[in-house]
Design a protein around this motif. Structure first.
Motif, short mmCIF file in Angstrom:
data_model
loop_
_atom_site.label_atom_id
_atom_site.label_comp_id
_atom_site.label_asym_id
_atom_site.label_seq_id
_atom_site.Cartn_x
_atom_site.Cartn_y
_atom_site.Cartn_z
N THR A 210 0.88 -1.18 0.00
CA THR A 210 0.00 0.00 0.00
C THR A 210 0.91 1.22 0.00
OG1 THR A 210 -1.60 -1.26 1.32
CG2 THR A 210 -1.96 1.10 1.15
N HIS A 211 0.99 1.90 -1.13
CA HIS A 211 2.03 2.92 -1.28
C HIS A 211 1.59 4.02 -2.23
CE1 HIS A 211 2.74 0.91 -5.08
NE2 HIS A 211 3.07 -0.22 -4.46
N VAL A 212 2.41 5.08 -2.27
CA VAL A 212 2.05 6.27 -3.03
C VAL A 212 2.25 6.09 -4.53
CG1 VAL A 212 4.34 7.33 -2.88
CG2 VAL A 212 2.32 8.80 -3.03
N MET A 213 3.05 5.13 -4.95
CA MET A 213 3.33 4.97 -6.38
C MET A 213 2.11 4.46 -7.14
SD MET A 213 6.25 4.34 -4.51
CE MET A 213 6.80 2.64 -4.54
N GLU A 214 1.87 5.07 -8.29
CA GLU A 214 0.87 4.53 -9.21
C GLU A 214 1.48 3.37 -9.98
OE1 GLU A 214 -1.42 8.73 -10.12
OE2 GLU A 214 -0.04 7.93 -11.60
N HIS A 215 0.63 2.48 -10.47
CA HIS A 215 1.12 1.31 -11.18
C HIS A 215 0.35 1.09 -12.48
CE1 HIS A 215 4.04 -0.14 -8.47
NE2 HIS A 215 3.31 -0.95 -7.72
N GLY A 216 1.09 0.64 -13.49
CA GLY A 216 0.53 -0.04 -14.63
C GLY A 216 1.21 -1.38 -14.74
N LEU A 217 0.45 -2.48 -14.82
CA LEU A 217 1.01 -3.83 -14.88
C LEU A 217 0.43 -4.57 -16.08
CD1 LEU A 217 0.05 -3.23 -11.64
CD2 LEU A 217 1.39 -5.27 -11.29
N TYR A 218 1.27 -4.90 -17.04
CA TYR A 218 0.83 -5.69 -18.19
C TYR A 218 1.39 -7.10 -18.05
CZ TYR A 218 -0.01 -7.25 -22.96
OH TYR A 218 -0.44 -7.95 -24.06
N VAL A 219 0.51 -8.09 -18.06
CA VAL A 219 0.94 -9.48 -17.86
C VAL A 219 1.54 -10.00 -19.17
CG1 VAL A 219 0.28 -11.79 -17.14
CG2 VAL A 219 -0.88 -9.81 -16.13
N LEU A 220 2.82 -10.28 -19.13
CA LEU A 220 3.55 -10.75 -20.31
C LEU A 220 3.41 -12.26 -20.51
CD1 LEU A 220 6.85 -8.78 -19.65
CD2 LEU A 220 5.18 -8.27 -21.46
N HIS A 221 3.25 -13.00 -19.38
CA HIS A 221 3.35 -14.46 -19.47
C HIS A 221 2.70 -15.07 -18.23
CE1 HIS A 221 5.28 -18.24 -20.79
NE2 HIS A 221 5.42 -18.49 -19.51
N GLY A 222 2.03 -16.21 -18.41
CA GLY A 222 1.49 -16.95 -17.27
C GLY A 222 0.20 -16.39 -16.75
N GLU A 236 -4.26 -13.08 -16.54
CA GLU A 236 -3.44 -13.97 -17.36
C GLU A 236 -2.71 -13.14 -18.40
OE1 GLU A 236 -5.99 -16.69 -19.40
OE2 GLU A 236 -7.08 -15.11 -20.46
N ALA A 237 -1.84 -13.82 -19.17
CA ALA A 237 -1.05 -13.14 -20.19
C ALA A 237 -1.95 -12.32 -21.10
CB ALA A 237 -0.26 -14.16 -21.00
N GLY A 238 -1.57 -11.06 -21.32
CA GLY A 238 -2.33 -10.15 -22.16
C GLY A 238 -3.23 -9.21 -21.40
N ASP A 239 -3.41 -9.43 -20.09
CA ASP A 239 -4.26 -8.55 -19.27
C ASP A 239 -3.45 -7.36 -18.75
OD1 ASP A 239 -6.24 -10.43 -19.62
OD2 ASP A 239 -6.22 -11.16 -17.55
N TYR A 240 -4.17 -6.29 -18.43
CA TYR A 240 -3.54 -5.07 -17.91
C TYR A 240 -4.25 -4.64 -16.64
CZ TYR A 240 -1.42 -0.39 -17.91
OH TYR A 240 -0.71 0.73 -17.58
N MET A 241 -3.46 -4.24 -15.65
CA MET A 241 -3.99 -3.70 -14.40
C MET A 241 -3.49 -2.28 -14.21
SD MET A 241 -3.41 -7.04 -11.96
CE MET A 241 -1.98 -7.61 -12.88
N TRP A 242 -4.39 -1.41 -13.79
CA TRP A 242 -4.11 0.02 -13.66
C TRP A 242 -4.48 0.39 -12.23
CZ3 TRP A 242 -7.35 4.04 -16.86
CH2 TRP A 242 -6.69 5.27 -16.88
N LEU A 243 -3.49 0.76 -11.41
CA LEU A 243 -3.71 0.95 -9.97
C LEU A 243 -3.41 2.39 -9.58
CD1 LEU A 243 -3.30 -2.15 -10.33
CD2 LEU A 243 -2.14 -2.14 -8.13
N ARG A 244 -4.35 3.03 -8.89
CA ARG A 244 -4.09 4.37 -8.40
C ARG A 244 -3.21 4.31 -7.15
NH1 ARG A 244 -9.23 7.48 -6.15
NH2 ARG A 244 -7.53 8.90 -5.60
N ALA A 245 -2.72 5.46 -6.71
CA ALA A 245 -1.90 5.51 -5.51
C ALA A 245 -2.66 4.93 -4.32
CB ALA A 245 -1.51 6.95 -5.22
N PHE A 246 -1.94 4.20 -3.48
CA PHE A 246 -2.42 3.63 -2.22
C PHE A 246 -3.44 2.50 -2.39
CE2 PHE A 246 -1.12 8.02 -1.11
CZ PHE A 246 -0.07 7.71 -0.28
N CYS A 247 -3.60 1.97 -3.62
CA CYS A 247 -4.45 0.79 -3.79
C CYS A 247 -3.72 -0.42 -3.20
CB CYS A 247 -4.73 0.54 -5.27
SG CYS A 247 -5.67 -0.97 -5.58
#
Length: 275
Positions: A210-222, A236-247
């Protein structure tokens, strides 16, 4: 050694016989864009890019993720751009997942980027990108407005490949959870980190980050199961997650293969006091 395979958007359109049910969700704290949402109907074109189509999977939004945009670009053979970036304050990270691209920086000799290829391009950098090969090329383009720090020079360009970098095991994990770092975390010239996180089958991020950094996570594999705020979500592979700060966030790696994702976060600068 981890086999390096990289997911790419499916494009096209699903058949009329498909069910409408899917996993896409947008909440106050996070969004999940499954790979199946990245279809021809949602592509865009960009000025000064030839034979290129773009999936915009993250963009600055007030009250959500505010520091970055994230594109997935597909360039047809012969396509590309001599004027890729219109904002002189924008820095970029490029990561190639399919095909081959010729990257030219500040008029130097072109460098070939193949799958696993990574480039960091500082603000004001003069660069071009072209697909000179016989097949479409796909790459991620993460853009951020660079935040200068007084007395600290802006970074230099970087061109490398994931295969040339040894992943750094996370402490007390016996290598089950490791991060491929393209720049040193201690290099204060950089105000964003783009890394590749690899979790072996059964590995876990064992607490709710739980932190101040924003995130974008694209699943490359698995595939894996991610805890996002109050919810557990399968990805799974090909999905994207977009997280605001402190999520709040954590995960388990599932399935028989490593779970790997491309990760963006903003780092190394004071928090803005402007609302």
């Amino acid at each position: 050694m981890t086999e390096r395979r990289y997911a790419t958007p499916p494009g096209g359109l699903p058949p009329q016989s498909d069910l409408l049910t899917g996993r896409a969700v947008f909440t106050e704290a996070y969004a999940v864009l499954p790979g199946a949402t990245m279809r021809d109907i949602v592509v865009s074109a960009l000025p000064h890019w030839r034979d290129t189509r773009v999936w915009v999977i993250a963009r600055p939004m007030t009250g959500f993720a505010e520091t970055f945009s994230h594109y997935i670009c597909e360039i047809a053979p012969g396509g590309g751009s001599d004027q890729p970036e219109s904002n002189p304050q924008a820095e970029a990270a490029l990561f190639v997942t399919a095909g081959a691209l010729a990257l030219t920086i500040d008029g130097a000799e072109p460098e070939t980027m193949e799958p696993g290829g990574y480039a960091y391009l500082p603000p004001g950098c003069d660069w071009t990108l072209h697909n000179e090969g016989p097949a479409p090329a796909v790459f991620h383009w993460i853009r951020k407005r660079y935040i200068p720090a007084e007395g600290i020079a802006a970074p230099e360009p970087i061109v490398t490949n994931e295969a040339a970098i040894d992943p750094t095991p996370m402490p007390d994990t016996e290598g089950r959870w490791a991060t491929t770092r393209f720049v040193s975390p201690d290099d204060l010239r950089h105000d964003m980190h783009v890394t590749i996180v690899t979790l072996q089958p059964g590995a876990v991020i064992p607490f709710l980050e739980t932190h101040v950094m924003e995130h974008g996570l694209y699943v490359l594999h698995g595939k894996g199961v991610y805890r996002l705020n109050r919810d557990w979500v399968e990805v799974e592979a090909g999905d994207y997650m977009w997280l605001r700060a402190f999520c709040p966030q954590a995960c388990y790696a599932g399935g028989p293969e490593p779970f790997r994702y491309l990760l963006y976060k903003d780092v190394n600068r004071h928090a803005s006091l402007d609302l």
